[in-house]
Write a protein that holds these residues in place. Structure first.
Motif, short mmCIF file in Angstrom:
data_model
loop_
_atom_site.label_atom_id
_atom_site.label_comp_id
_atom_site.label_asym_id
_atom_site.label_seq_id
_atom_site.Cartn_x
_atom_site.Cartn_y
_atom_site.Cartn_z
N ARG A 180 27.94 -40.16 124.75
CA ARG A 180 28.46 -41.53 124.77
C ARG A 180 27.32 -42.53 124.88
O ARG A 180 27.30 -43.55 124.19
CB ARG A 180 29.43 -41.66 125.95
N ILE A 198 25.45 -42.91 121.60
CA ILE A 198 26.19 -43.77 120.67
C ILE A 198 25.93 -45.23 121.02
O ILE A 198 25.67 -46.06 120.14
CB ILE A 198 27.70 -43.46 120.73
N GLU A 199 26.01 -45.56 122.31
CA GLU A 199 25.86 -46.94 122.75
C GLU A 199 24.45 -47.49 122.50
O GLU A 199 24.28 -48.61 122.04
CB GLU A 199 26.16 -47.05 124.25
N ARG A 214 25.09 -40.05 114.95
CA ARG A 214 25.99 -41.00 115.62
C ARG A 214 27.43 -40.74 115.22
O ARG A 214 28.33 -40.76 116.05
CB ARG A 214 25.59 -42.42 115.30
N ARG A 215 27.65 -40.49 113.94
CA ARG A 215 29.02 -40.21 113.45
C ARG A 215 29.58 -38.96 114.11
O ARG A 215 30.71 -38.95 114.58
CB ARG A 215 29.01 -40.04 111.92
N CYS A 217 28.56 -37.52 116.94
CA CYS A 217 28.72 -37.77 118.38
C CYS A 217 29.99 -38.57 118.65
O CYS A 217 30.74 -38.26 119.57
CB CYS A 217 27.53 -38.53 118.94
N LEU A 218 30.22 -39.59 117.85
CA LEU A 218 31.39 -40.43 118.03
C LEU A 218 32.67 -39.61 117.84
O LEU A 218 33.62 -39.73 118.63
CB LEU A 218 31.36 -41.61 117.07
N GLU A 219 32.68 -38.77 116.84
CA GLU A 219 33.83 -37.91 116.60
C GLU A 219 34.07 -36.99 117.80
O GLU A 219 35.21 -36.84 118.25
CB GLU A 219 33.56 -37.08 115.33
N ILE A 255 35.35 -39.10 120.89
CA ILE A 255 36.76 -39.49 120.72
C ILE A 255 37.66 -38.29 120.97
O ILE A 255 38.67 -38.39 121.67
CB ILE A 255 36.99 -40.10 119.32
N VAL A 296 35.75 -44.99 124.43
CA VAL A 296 34.79 -45.61 123.53
C VAL A 296 35.55 -46.44 122.51
O VAL A 296 36.58 -46.01 122.00
CB VAL A 296 33.95 -44.51 122.85
N GLY A 297 35.08 -47.66 122.29
CA GLY A 297 35.70 -48.52 121.28
C GLY A 297 36.93 -49.26 121.74
O GLY A 297 37.55 -49.96 120.94
#
Length: 83
Positions: free
Chosen positions: A19, A22-23, A38-39, A41-43, A46, A60-61
Motif C-alpha cells: 500500500r 502504491i502511495e 504499481r498495477r 500491487c494495486l490489484e 484491493i 485504497v482509493g
C-alpha cells in the motif's frame, strides 16, 4: 498456491508495504515502483482489502462523498480524499 490463497495468507506488514509503495511510488528501500509493479500491487491490495473485510472508508482509493448542503444538484457532492 492460487492467487486467492496467496492473498488470504498475505502478512499484514506486506500488505502495508504494498500500500505504501502504491502511495509513494517507491519501495521501502527507495527504488522506484514501475507502472507494471504499481498495477500489480494495486490489484493485490484491493483484493486483500476485500478478502479481509477492511472497512470501506479505510480502503485504497476511497472517496468520501458528502452533500454540501447548499441546495445544489445532489450530483455535485464535495469530495474529500482520506489518506
Amino acid at each position: 498456491m492460487t492467487y486467492e490463497e496467496l492473498i488470504q495468507r498475505l502478512d499484514p506488514t506486506v500488505y502495508q508495504n504494498l500500500r505504501r509503495a502504491i502511495e509513494l511510488g517507491k519501495w521501502p528501500d527507495g527504488r522506484a515502483v514501475s507502472g507494471e509493479q504499481r498495477r500489480i500491487c494495486l490489484e493485490a491490495v484491493i483484493h486483500y482489502e476485500k478478502t479481509h473485510n477492511i472497512p470501506e472508508h479505510e480502503r485504497v482509493g476511497y472517496i468520501e462523498r458528502q452533500s454540501c448542503g447548499s441546495g445544489k444538484d445532489p450530483g455535485e457532492d464535495t469530495i474529500r480524499i482520506v489518506s
